[in-house]
Design a protein around this motif. Structure first.
Motif, mmCIF file in Angstrom:
data_model
loop_
_atom_site.group_PDB
_atom_site.id
_atom_site.type_symbol
_atom_site.label_atom_id
_atom_site.label_comp_id
_atom_site.label_asym_id
_atom_site.label_seq_id
_atom_site.Cartn_x
_atom_site.Cartn_y
_atom_site.Cartn_z
ATOM 1 N N ALA A 1 -2.859 4.888 -2.244
ATOM 2 C CA ALA A 1 -1.446 4.845 -2.643
ATOM 3 C C ALA A 1 -0.779 6.196 -2.377
ATOM 4 C CB ALA A 1 -1.327 4.469 -4.121
ATOM 5 N N ARG A 2 -1.477 7.265 -2.696
ATOM 6 C CA ARG A 2 -0.939 8.612 -2.436
ATOM 7 C C ARG A 2 -0.652 8.783 -0.945
ATOM 8 N NH1 ARG A 2 1.656 10.498 -4.326
ATOM 9 N NH2 ARG A 2 1.642 12.223 -2.906
ATOM 10 N N HIS A 3 -1.589 8.372 -0.108
ATOM 11 C CA HIS A 3 -1.416 8.490 1.340
ATOM 12 C C HIS A 3 -0.197 7.689 1.803
ATOM 13 C CE1 HIS A 3 -2.608 9.024 5.538
ATOM 14 N NE2 HIS A 3 -2.299 7.747 5.693
ATOM 15 N N THR A 4 -0.069 6.468 1.300
ATOM 16 C CA THR A 4 1.079 5.629 1.669
ATOM 17 C C THR A 4 2.385 6.293 1.269
ATOM 18 O OG1 THR A 4 -0.214 3.591 1.506
ATOM 19 C CG2 THR A 4 2.176 3.380 1.295
ATOM 20 N N LEU A 5 2.457 6.795 0.045
ATOM 21 C CA LEU A 5 3.692 7.422 -0.421
ATOM 22 C C LEU A 5 3.990 8.715 0.344
ATOM 23 C CD1 LEU A 5 3.383 6.783 -4.260
ATOM 24 C CD2 LEU A 5 4.762 5.517 -2.588
ATOM 25 N N ASP A 6 2.943 9.451 0.681
ATOM 26 C CA ASP A 6 3.139 10.688 1.445
ATOM 27 C C ASP A 6 3.668 10.427 2.855
ATOM 28 O OD1 ASP A 6 2.317 12.295 -0.640
ATOM 29 O OD2 ASP A 6 0.277 12.561 0.122
ATOM 30 N N HIS A 7 3.430 9.226 3.372
ATOM 31 C CA HIS A 7 3.849 8.883 4.730
ATOM 32 C C HIS A 7 4.916 7.786 4.743
ATOM 33 C CE1 HIS A 7 -0.031 10.875 5.218
ATOM 34 N NE2 HIS A 7 0.479 11.315 6.359
ATOM 35 N N LEU A 8 5.647 7.654 3.681
ATOM 36 C CA LEU A 8 6.651 6.605 3.553
ATOM 37 C C LEU A 8 7.875 6.843 4.438
ATOM 38 C CD1 LEU A 8 6.858 3.979 1.985
ATOM 39 C CD2 LEU A 8 7.878 5.223 0.107
ATOM 40 N N GLN A 9 8.109 8.080 4.817
ATOM 41 C CA GLN A 9 9.240 8.458 5.662
ATOM 42 C C GLN A 9 10.585 8.017 5.071
ATOM 43 O OE1 GLN A 9 8.242 6.847 9.530
ATOM 44 N NE2 GLN A 9 6.699 8.409 9.878
ATOM 45 N N ALA B 1 1.607 2.925 -10.491
ATOM 46 C CA ALA B 1 0.653 3.276 -11.545
ATOM 47 C C ALA B 1 -0.750 3.158 -10.974
ATOM 48 C CB ALA B 1 0.826 2.342 -12.743
ATOM 49 N N SER B 2 -1.526 4.224 -11.059
ATOM 50 C CA SER B 2 -2.855 4.247 -10.458
ATOM 51 C C SER B 2 -3.916 4.644 -11.464
ATOM 52 C CB SER B 2 -2.894 5.250 -9.301
ATOM 53 O OG SER B 2 -1.993 4.896 -8.283
ATOM 54 N N PHE C 1 -0.724 8.297 -13.360
ATOM 55 C CA PHE C 1 -2.168 8.218 -13.142
ATOM 56 C C PHE C 1 -2.870 8.065 -14.481
ATOM 57 C CE2 PHE C 1 -0.259 10.641 -9.756
ATOM 58 C CZ PHE C 1 -0.805 10.045 -8.618
ATOM 59 N N TYR C 2 -3.947 7.287 -14.489
ATOM 60 C CA TYR C 2 -4.651 6.971 -15.735
ATOM 61 C C TYR C 2 -6.149 7.130 -15.573
ATOM 62 C CZ TYR C 2 -0.089 5.053 -16.503
ATOM 63 O OH TYR C 2 1.268 4.918 -16.597
ATOM 64 N N ARG D 1 -0.518 -2.818 5.753
ATOM 65 C CA ARG D 1 0.489 -1.774 5.544
ATOM 66 C C ARG D 1 1.715 -2.379 4.882
ATOM 67 N NH1 ARG D 1 2.137 1.877 10.413
ATOM 68 N NH2 ARG D 1 3.855 1.903 8.963
ATOM 69 N N VAL D 2 2.114 -1.796 3.791
ATOM 70 C CA VAL D 2 3.333 -2.242 3.121
ATOM 71 C C VAL D 2 4.406 -1.160 3.152
ATOM 72 C CG1 VAL D 2 2.114 -3.855 1.606
ATOM 73 C CG2 VAL D 2 2.488 -1.499 0.865
ATOM 74 N N SER D 3 4.070 -0.016 3.726
ATOM 75 C CA SER D 3 4.999 1.113 3.681
ATOM 76 C C SER D 3 6.305 0.825 4.419
ATOM 77 C CB SER D 3 4.333 2.374 4.234
ATOM 78 O OG SER D 3 3.836 2.156 5.531
ATOM 79 N N ASP D 4 6.245 0.135 5.552
ATOM 80 C CA ASP D 4 7.480 -0.163 6.283
ATOM 81 C C ASP D 4 8.398 -1.066 5.465
ATOM 82 O OD1 ASP D 4 6.539 1.340 8.432
ATOM 83 O OD2 ASP D 4 5.728 -0.420 9.473
#
Length: 141
Positions: A82-90, A69-70, A103-104, A49-52
């Motif tokens: 990545a989407r999940h992490t950003l959605d739960h970044l708080q 960039a994904s 997105f590519y 986890r890198v979100s914290d």
């Protein structure tokens, strides 16, 4: 991987030595025994986890801007993760705009897919213009 390893290493060596002026006798290592195996000891038996860390960094420096960039076909770092992490970044609501996503139609190394490379170059230029606009009186090269 074997098709791009040599050209990638040569390009990186050219860039850091000739364009950036970095001089060193140390070789640039790509996925060699000197950089692997990576240690994931702090994440044993749990998800990485890198979100914290990212949330703390943005809260500590509200001027920090992030571009994620994904590639849609990336099996190493799936864009849904990545989407999940950003959605739960708080993030504080006032800082949510500090994070942008692109997105590519490519995989993990989107720069080897020519249409994605062209789009990513344009996206990076737009991100830099937004995230770090030139100061008044400075010349843009």
């Amino acid at each position: 991987m074997s098709a791009i390893l040599g050209p990638y290493t040569a390009a990186m060596n050219h860039y850091v030595r000739l364009e950036l002026g970095f001089e060193s006798d140390l070789p640039y290592e790509i996925l060699s025994g000197r950089v692997r195996p990576w240690s994931y000891k702090e994440f044993e038996n749990k998800h990485v986890r890198v979100s914290d860390t990212l949330r703390r960094a943005i809260h500590q420096n509200p001027h920090l801007k992030v571009l994620v960039a994904s590639g849609y076909f990336d099996f190493a770092t799936p864009y849904h993760a990545a989407r999940h992490t950003l959605d739960h970044l708080q993030l504080d609501p006032s800082l949510r705009g500090n994070v942008r996503e692109t997105f590519y139609e490519a995989g993990h190394m989107m720069y080897v897919h020519l249409p994605s490379l062209k789009q990513q170059a344009a996206d990076l230029a737009a991100f830099l213009a937004w995230a770090a606009p030139p100061h008044p009186g400075t010349e843009v090269i």
